[in-house]
Design a protein around this motif. Structure first.
Motif, PDB file in Angstrom:
ATOM      1  N   CYS A 261     112.073  44.940  83.490  1.00  0.00           N
ATOM      2  CA  CYS A 261     112.011  43.512  83.207  1.00  0.00           C
ATOM      3  C   CYS A 261     110.782  43.157  82.370  1.00  0.00           C
ATOM      4  CB  CYS A 261     112.021  42.706  84.512  1.00  0.00           C
ATOM      5  SG  CYS A 261     110.571  42.946  85.543  1.00  0.00           S
ATOM      6  N   GLN A 262     110.804  41.943  81.832  1.00  0.00           N
ATOM      7  CA  GLN A 262     109.716  41.456  80.998  1.00  0.00           C
ATOM      8  C   GLN A 262     108.455  41.216  81.837  1.00  0.00           C
ATOM      9  OE1 GLN A 262     110.975  37.895  79.000  1.00  0.00           O
ATOM     10  NE2 GLN A 262     113.064  38.638  78.718  1.00  0.00           N
ATOM     11  N   PRO A 263     107.292  41.212  81.203  1.00  0.00           N
ATOM     12  CA  PRO A 263     106.052  40.978  81.956  1.00  0.00           C
ATOM     13  C   PRO A 263     106.052  39.656  82.715  1.00  0.00           C
ATOM     14  CG  PRO A 263     105.553  41.857  79.795  1.00  0.00           C
ATOM     15  CD  PRO A 263     107.018  41.588  79.806  1.00  0.00           C
ATOM     16  N   GLN A 264     106.580  38.582  82.068  1.00  0.00           N
ATOM     17  CA  GLN A 264     106.585  37.293  82.752  1.00  0.00           C
ATOM     18  C   GLN A 264     107.502  37.305  83.974  1.00  0.00           C
ATOM     19  OE1 GLN A 264     106.716  37.729  79.566  1.00  0.00           O
ATOM     20  NE2 GLN A 264     105.342  36.322  78.497  1.00  0.00           N
ATOM     21  N   VAL A 265     108.649  37.939  83.813  1.00  0.00           N
ATOM     22  CA  VAL A 265     109.579  38.056  84.939  1.00  0.00           C
ATOM     23  C   VAL A 265     108.946  38.905  86.042  1.00  0.00           C
ATOM     24  CG1 VAL A 265     111.868  38.826  85.646  1.00  0.00           C
ATOM     25  CG2 VAL A 265     111.525  37.834  83.378  1.00  0.00           C
ATOM     26  N   MET A 266     108.284  39.954  85.619  1.00  0.00           N
ATOM     27  CA  MET A 266     107.645  40.859  86.572  1.00  0.00           C
ATOM     28  C   MET A 266     106.610  40.125  87.414  1.00  0.00           C
ATOM     29  SD  MET A 266     105.580  44.325  85.621  1.00  0.00           S
ATOM     30  CE  MET A 266     106.894  44.815  84.516  1.00  0.00           C
ATOM     31  N   GLU A 267     105.834  39.295  86.814  1.00  0.00           N
ATOM     32  CA  GLU A 267     104.795  38.577  87.542  1.00  0.00           C
ATOM     33  C   GLU A 267     105.384  37.649  88.595  1.00  0.00           C
ATOM     34  OE1 GLU A 267     102.120  36.571  84.987  1.00  0.00           O
ATOM     35  OE2 GLU A 267     101.645  38.352  83.791  1.00  0.00           O
ATOM     36  N   VAL A 268     106.454  36.949  88.227  1.00  0.00           N
ATOM     37  CA  VAL A 268     107.079  36.033  89.179  1.00  0.00           C
ATOM     38  C   VAL A 268     107.684  36.802  90.343  1.00  0.00           C
ATOM     39  CG1 VAL A 268     108.913  34.324  89.476  1.00  0.00           C
ATOM     40  CG2 VAL A 268     107.516  34.311  87.403  1.00  0.00           C
ATOM     41  N   LEU A 269     108.384  37.893  90.042  1.00  0.00           N
ATOM     42  CA  LEU A 269     108.983  38.694  91.102  1.00  0.00           C
ATOM     43  C   LEU A 269     107.907  39.291  92.008  1.00  0.00           C
ATOM     44  CD1 LEU A 269     111.795  40.597  89.158  1.00  0.00           C
ATOM     45  CD2 LEU A 269     112.037  38.595  90.637  1.00  0.00           C
ATOM     46  N   TRP A 270     106.799  39.707  91.409  1.00  0.00           N
ATOM     47  CA  TRP A 270     105.743  40.314  92.215  1.00  0.00           C
ATOM     48  C   TRP A 270     105.079  39.285  93.135  1.00  0.00           C
ATOM     49  CZ3 TRP A 270     104.336  44.283  94.558  1.00  0.00           C
ATOM     50  CH2 TRP A 270     103.031  44.437  95.045  1.00  0.00           C
ATOM     51  N   GLN A 271     104.958  38.061  92.672  1.00  0.00           N
ATOM     52  CA  GLN A 271     104.393  37.025  93.528  1.00  0.00           C
ATOM     53  C   GLN A 271     105.225  36.850  94.806  1.00  0.00           C
ATOM     54  OE1 GLN A 271     104.061  33.482  91.189  1.00  0.00           O
ATOM     55  NE2 GLN A 271     102.573  34.371  89.757  1.00  0.00           N
ATOM     56  N   LYS A 272     106.548  36.885  94.622  1.00  0.00           N
ATOM     57  CA  LYS A 272     107.426  36.774  95.792  1.00  0.00           C
ATOM     58  C   LYS A 272     107.247  37.986  96.713  1.00  0.00           C
ATOM     59  CE  LYS A 272     109.538  33.105  94.062  1.00  0.00           C
ATOM     60  NZ  LYS A 272     109.445  31.757  94.670  1.00  0.00           N
ATOM     61  N   THR A 273     107.146  39.165  96.133  1.00  0.00           N
ATOM     62  CA  THR A 273     107.036  40.399  96.917  1.00  0.00           C
ATOM     63  C   THR A 273     105.715  40.450  97.672  1.00  0.00           C
ATOM     64  OG1 THR A 273     108.315  41.507  95.193  1.00  0.00           O
ATOM     65  CG2 THR A 273     107.208  42.908  96.798  1.00  0.00           C
ATOM     66  N   GLU A 274     104.639  40.136  96.979  1.00  0.00           N
ATOM     67  CA  GLU A 274     103.304  40.224  97.587  1.00  0.00           C
ATOM     68  C   GLU A 274     103.184  39.299  98.788  1.00  0.00           C
ATOM     69  OE1 GLU A 274      98.627  39.939  96.145  1.00  0.00           O
ATOM     70  OE2 GLU A 274     100.248  39.129  94.905  1.00  0.00           O
ATOM     71  N   ALA A 275     103.701  38.109  98.651  1.00  0.00           N
ATOM     72  CA  ALA A 275     103.627  37.158  99.759  1.00  0.00           C
ATOM     73  C   ALA A 275     104.417  37.660 100.966  1.00  0.00           C
ATOM     74  CB  ALA A 275     104.165  35.802  99.303  1.00  0.00           C
ATOM     75  N   ALA A 276     105.595  38.249 100.695  1.00  0.00           N
ATOM     76  CA  ALA A 276     106.420  38.746 101.795  1.00  0.00           C
ATOM     77  C   ALA A 276     105.767  39.924 102.495  1.00  0.00           C
ATOM     78  CB  ALA A 276     107.792  39.142 101.264  1.00  0.00           C
ATOM     79  N   ALA A 303     102.796  47.590  84.463  1.00  0.00           N
ATOM     80  CA  ALA A 303     101.492  47.036  84.107  1.00  0.00           C
ATOM     81  C   ALA A 303     100.823  46.318  85.269  1.00  0.00           C
ATOM     82  CB  ALA A 303     101.660  46.058  82.930  1.00  0.00           C
ATOM     83  N   LEU A 304     101.560  46.082  86.351  1.00  0.00           N
ATOM     84  CA  LEU A 304     100.970  45.393  87.503  1.00  0.00           C
ATOM     85  C   LEU A 304      99.839  46.196  88.142  1.00  0.00           C
ATOM     86  CD1 LEU A 304     104.242  44.104  89.228  1.00  0.00           C
ATOM     87  CD2 LEU A 304     102.490  42.686  88.144  1.00  0.00           C
ATOM     88  N   LEU A 305      99.864  47.507  87.995  1.00  0.00           N
ATOM     89  CA  LEU A 305      98.862  48.346  88.649  1.00  0.00           C
ATOM     90  C   LEU A 305      97.452  48.008  88.177  1.00  0.00           C
ATOM     91  CD1 LEU A 305      98.310  50.753  90.558  1.00  0.00           C
ATOM     92  CD2 LEU A 305      98.512  52.247  88.562  1.00  0.00           C
ATOM     93  N   ASN A 306      97.316  47.705  86.906  1.00  0.00           N
ATOM     94  CA  ASN A 306      95.988  47.471  86.344  1.00  0.00           C
ATOM     95  C   ASN A 306      95.645  45.986  86.183  1.00  0.00           C
ATOM     96  OD1 ASN A 306      95.491  50.286  86.014  1.00  0.00           O
ATOM     97  ND2 ASN A 306      96.794  50.274  84.189  1.00  0.00           N
ATOM     98  N   LYS A 307      96.503  45.112  86.694  1.00  0.00           N
ATOM     99  CA  LYS A 307      96.205  43.683  86.628  1.00  0.00           C
ATOM    100  C   LYS A 307      95.312  43.301  87.812  1.00  0.00           C
ATOM    101  CE  LYS A 307      99.141  40.548  85.458  1.00  0.00           C
ATOM    102  NZ  LYS A 307      98.523  40.081  84.218  1.00  0.00           N
ATOM    103  N   GLU A 308      94.234  42.651  87.516  1.00  0.00           N
ATOM    104  CA  GLU A 308      93.259  42.325  88.563  1.00  0.00           C
ATOM    105  C   GLU A 308      93.821  41.370  89.604  1.00  0.00           C
ATOM    106  OE1 GLU A 308      89.802  40.865  86.677  1.00  0.00           O
ATOM    107  OE2 GLU A 308      89.344  42.738  85.610  1.00  0.00           O
ATOM    108  N   ASP A 309      94.705  40.489  89.202  1.00  0.00           N
ATOM    109  CA  ASP A 309      95.202  39.486  90.139  1.00  0.00           C
ATOM    110  C   ASP A 309      96.461  39.919  90.874  1.00  0.00           C
ATOM    111  OD1 ASP A 309      96.719  39.510  87.867  1.00  0.00           O
ATOM    112  OD2 ASP A 309      96.978  37.328  87.756  1.00  0.00           O
ATOM    113  N   SER A 310      96.916  41.147  90.656  1.00  0.00           N
ATOM    114  CA  SER A 310      98.150  41.581  91.312  1.00  0.00           C
ATOM    115  C   SER A 310      97.920  42.032  92.747  1.00  0.00           C
ATOM    116  CB  SER A 310      98.790  42.731  90.525  1.00  0.00           C
ATOM    117  OG  SER A 310      97.998  43.906  90.661  1.00  0.00           O
ATOM    118  N   ASN A 311      96.702  42.444  93.069  1.00  0.00           N
ATOM    119  CA  ASN A 311      96.362  42.897  94.421  1.00  0.00           C
ATOM    120  C   ASN A 311      97.189  44.100  94.856  1.00  0.00           C
ATOM    121  OD1 ASN A 311      94.646  42.569  96.629  1.00  0.00           O
ATOM    122  ND2 ASN A 311      96.188  41.462  97.811  1.00  0.00           N
ATOM    123  N   LEU A 312      97.793  44.791  93.897  1.00  0.00           N
ATOM    124  CA  LEU A 312      98.676  45.903  94.218  1.00  0.00           C
ATOM    125  C   LEU A 312      97.902  47.096  94.786  1.00  0.00           C
ATOM    126  CD1 LEU A 312     101.438  47.259  94.172  1.00  0.00           C
ATOM    127  CD2 LEU A 312     101.089  47.798  91.754  1.00  0.00           C
TER     128      LEU A 312
END
Length: 886
Positions: A261-276, A303-312
């Motif tokens: 998926c696109q980076p923007q889509v990825m960020e939105v999906l990850w926000q849902k996942t992280e909260a859960a 790219a989420l691995l190296n994003k500072e705000d992803s908390n991954l």
């Protein structure tokens, strides 16, 4: 509308993809399918029909197929009106339409006929009994999935509000339907190809600003964005659901969607996942959610691995400390394999994988609390020790650790992060513990060692890891310790390791360690035979990696060969067979080492090999033939042949006798392979008169009842041809050894030599053999030989003739050959038995034969024409003669 020119091109193409008979049969088949009074007893024919239409649409558009086969449109229209109550037919049509509408031309054609909405958007369909059938729901989903290749289909899905139905099917009671719905939803989320360079903090802006592709409009972008928001909101709700199945399905969808998926889509999906994940970790339920781990690993490859705000990274770190060891070890290996994994997280992953081995080392010496794990981070060992103390989980946990450690050792960078000495000591400690050579430092750890004694699974896994350690840098430092343990395993290969285990540890808890050493030595005599082959492979690996060290030769001379002699006399044929295979590999590995032949000849192994040629077990006889052929080849290099009197002289004739008289195929196959092995090295032949036996071997092998013997005989003939011609007959033939310049024969002389050796008899007999692999091999060799002869202008065609007398195929060949020659009536009967070798090769039409042999035996039955005929035949036959759609 589709232009006339395009339709004309479609008609021209369709004639190339569907033969006339299929075009005639297809309307009849469509009539059968739509007839409610007729049904097919075998549903596989629908899958075969769909495969056929998929192949057709790769060459022509779906519109062309529909235009030039009106019966397909009639079939689809009839099903749209729900004139059939057969679920399989309805499902078939739904999937067929999806295939035909995958191109814009096909989609437009079906839309003009008002087929798409009538079939997929028909509200009557979902309220009928047919919809209760999982195969119909699966056909509906798969049809949409197949056609979603362009923006017209996306608009069609959104305008008909199919998203809601797809989300409902995502949690369908049928796992096949639910899985297909997940695939379709992921396809929707990943559908756009381009995204804008900027982003927004507001989720709706992110989605609406996504640019899908160059041809779509802003309205289409908005449609897709709203549809994707609906899917994302559904995922967010499902991830917090108390229904486990809903959560798992959403996590599987996230795993599929995050990959592309696109980076923007990825960020939105990850926000849902992280909260859960944070919510579930707070409830202590995360250990039950394996799909969460898959989502984390999938997200970490983006790219989420190296994003500072992803908390991954923090979440993965926390997971390593939270999961039980059985879940944590595979998760840790996935982390370790990440390309851009942070060093701290990578180090923790290694420690998780190696922790069970560290616990075994600590149980030996409590002062050495962390022998393998070095660094600041050490996991809580309580859960690991608890599993190791329990009989049911001890072996599985250790095998899991050893298996993943072996995978780590395959990676080049591991030695930079894990001390090789500590890891080596840990693996050896496990192996020693399994046969009682290692003792716990106190009785509180006795359960761990009691579980390890005689544990076959752990022994095999540890042996595999020890084999891999041999290939690591610096392994020569541990050679003596490795040989010591391996010798113990080779020396003792009896079976029942469980005898007396409980009694032994009872004595250990009562008496001192010194009183039990002799009992542990007795226990070392009992470990499963399956470990023996693993130990032999480990010996080969360590010998190969450290073959230049004098200790290797000492081990071979004093320890290894004495053990091998013992196993060659074992009462179990499996032990004898495995030992012979090991000896063959050992000889191949060391055949070029100067001291090996002398060590081998100084033992009793050669005479034992000769005696095993008469072993009652055919597998052992075959292995003995291979081993003796290889060792004879090595010993034949020695100048002094007196140490093995008579063996070399009689070996060839003995092998020929086996080929002629052995009733089992395995020894006969081995004989021909041994002759091929010798022939590959004509300058170092272990027998003096190889050519004298060649005619007999070729004749016996080509007339053998076993097809593999005939294949090996053709390979022997191929080697002989290549060496006689001093060039490879086949481009892939690796056996040619260049002959000395003064001994190179002309092509005519070489062909004459092949005729004298009756090699052409072998090839022609193989060409007409009833076993297709044999015929294919013979045809390939003859074709290559034919090209060599024709391309050489110096070859005199009329000089060399081939005698056709006695050949079963000769009559047909003579008829074909003389039918092309008007003077054939003047040729006498005796002359007809002799043909020039080029004329024989040409009259056989080898090119056509090779093409025919290359086709599968059921290529006619597997054709679309046969499929259509089977479907028609099934409607006019009884159950005893049901459709057979391959």
């Amino acid at each position: 509308m589709i232009s006339k020119d395009r339709r004309a091109r479609g008609k021209m193409n369709i004639t190339k993809t569907m033969d006339s008979e299929c075009a005639e049969l297809l309307p009849l088949v469509c009539t059968v399918l739509v007839n409610p009074k007729q049904s097919l007893p075998d549903d596989t024919c629908f899958e075969k029909l769909l495969d056929w239409f998929k192949d057709l649409t790769k060459k022509v558009s779906g519109a062309s197929l529909l235009q030039h086969n009106p019966c397909l449109t009639e079939l689809i229209s009839s099903v749209c009106k729900l004139k059939t109550n057969e679920p399989t037919v309805l499902s078939f049509v739904l999937r067929l339409v999806g295939i035909l509408a995958a191109t814009e031309e096909g989609f437009c054609f079906l839309e003009e006929q008002d087929i798409l909405h009538s079939l997929f958007g028909n509200p009557g369909l979902t309220h009928t009994e047919l919809w209760d059938e999982a195969i119909v729901r699966s056909g509906w989903i798969n049809g949409l999935w197949s056609m979603l290749q362009h923006w017209r289909v996306m608009h069609f899905i959104i305008m008909n509000d199919f998203t809601k139905m797809i989300l409902n099917l995502q949690i369908d009671r049928s796992l096949f339907v639910a899985s297909a719905a997940n695939q379709l939803l992921a396809h929707i989320l990943n559908f756009p190809k381009k995204v804008p360079a900027h982003s927004s903090s507001d989720n709706s802006d992110i989605w609406q600003n996504s640019v899908a592709c160059e041809c779509n409009t802003y309205a289409e972008q908005t449609e897709w964005a709203n549809c994707s928001i609906k899917i994302a909101q559904h995922l967010g709700d499902a991830l917090h659901s108390d229904i486990s199945f809903h959560t798992h399905q959403s996590l599987r969808l996230l795993t599929l969607a995050l990959v592309h998926c696109q980076p923007q889509v990825m960020e939105v999906l990850w926000q849902k996942t992280e909260a859960a994940i944070k919510t579930r970790m707070g409830n202590g339920q995360i250990v039950m959610e394996q799909p969460f781990l898959e989502v984390l690993l999938t997200a970490s490859r983006t790219a989420l691995l190296n994003k500072e705000d992803s908390n991954l990274v923090n979440l993965m770190d926390l997971m390593l400390c939270t999961l039980n060891p059985t879940q944590a070890i595979p998760f840790a290996l996935g982390i370790f394999k990440l390309e851009n994994c942070p060093h701290i997280l990578r180090s923790k992953a290694i420690q998780v994988i190696l922790q069970p081995l560290d616990c075994i080392m600590a149980a030996i010496d409590e002062q050495q609390q962390s022998s393998v794990l070095e660094g600041g981070f050490v996991l809580e060992k309580l859960a690991t020790k608890k599993q190791l103390s329990q009989k049911g989980s001890c072996s599985s946990l250790l095998c899991l650790s050893l298996y993943h450690t072996e995978e780590l050792l395959c990676m080049d960078t591991l030695h930079l992060e894990v001390p090789g000495k500590s890891l080596f000591c840990s693996v050896l400690t496990v192996l020693r513990a399994c046969i009682g050579m290692a003792l716990p430092c106190s009785s509180k750890n006795s359960n761990i060692f009691k579980n390890l004694i005689g544990c076959t699974k752990v022994q095999k896994s540890a042996m595999d890891t020890l084999s891999r350690l041999a290939q690591c840098s610096g392994s020569s430092e541990f050679l003596s310790e490795a040989f010591l343990v391996l010798h113990e395993y080779l020396q003792n290969s009896d079976t029942d390791s469980s005898v007396g285990v409980n009694f032994l540890f009872y004595l250990y808890t009562v008496y001192s360690v010194s009183h039990c050493l002799c009992l542990f030595e007795i226990m070392s005599l009992f470990f499963p035979f399956q470990v023996l082959t693993k130990a032999m492979q480990a010996v080969l690996n360590w010998l190969f990696c450290c073959s230049e060290i004098p200790l290797t030769w000492l081990f071979l001379k004093q320890d290894l060969f004495s053990v091998l002699e013992k196993h060659l006399c074992d009462v179990r044929w499996e032990v004898r067979d495995s030992t012979l295979e090991f000896l063959t590999r050992l000889t191949i590995q060391f055949q070029d080492k100067g001291g090996f032949p002398a060590i081998l000849m100084s033992t009793g192994v050669p005479s034992l090999l000769h005696s095993l040629l008469s072993d009652p077990e055919s597998y052992v006889r075959a292995s003995a033939i291979c081993a003796l052929g290889q060792t004879s080849f090595v010993m034949g290099k020695e100048e002094d042949m007196k140490s093995v009197p008579g063996v070399q002289k009689e070996l060839a004739s003995h092998l020929v006798d086996i080929l002629a008289n052995d009733t089992e195929c395995f020894p006969r196959r081995a004989v021909v392979r041994v002759f091929s092995k010798w022939l590959k090295h004509p300058s170092q032949q272990p027998i003096q008169h190889l050519e004298k036996n060649a005619i007999t071997v070729l004749d016996l092998g080509s007339n053998d009842l076993d097809w593999e013997v005939k294949i090996h005989t053709l390979e022997l003939a191929e080697i002989w041809i290549s060496q006689t011609l001093a060039k490879p007959v086949l481009s892939c033939c690796p056996y040619t050894v260049a002959l000395p310049t003064h001994s190179v024969l002309s092509l005519t002389e070489s062909i004459q030599k092949l005729l004298d050796l009756k090699i052409f008899d072998v090839l022609f007999n193989g060409l007409f053999d009833c076993d297709r692999p044999v015929a294919q091999k013979a045809c390939s060799i003859l074709l290559s030989l034919k090209r060599v002869i024709i391309e050489d202008s110096s070859f005199t065609r009329c000089t060399l003739t081939y005698d056709l007398k006695g050949q079963q195929w000769a009559a047909d060949t003579l008829t074909k050959y003389f039918s092309k020659r008007s003077e054939s009536v003047h040729v006498s009967t005796d002359q007809q038995r002799q043909l020039g070798i080029v004329e024989v090769l040409s009259s056989l039409d080898l090119e056509a034969m090779q093409q025919t042999l290359g086709q599968s035996s059921d290529h006619i039955e597997n054709s679309p024409r046969s499929l259509l005929k089977d479907i028609l035949a099934a409607t006019h036959t009884t159950a005893d003669n049901a459709v057979d759609c391959y």
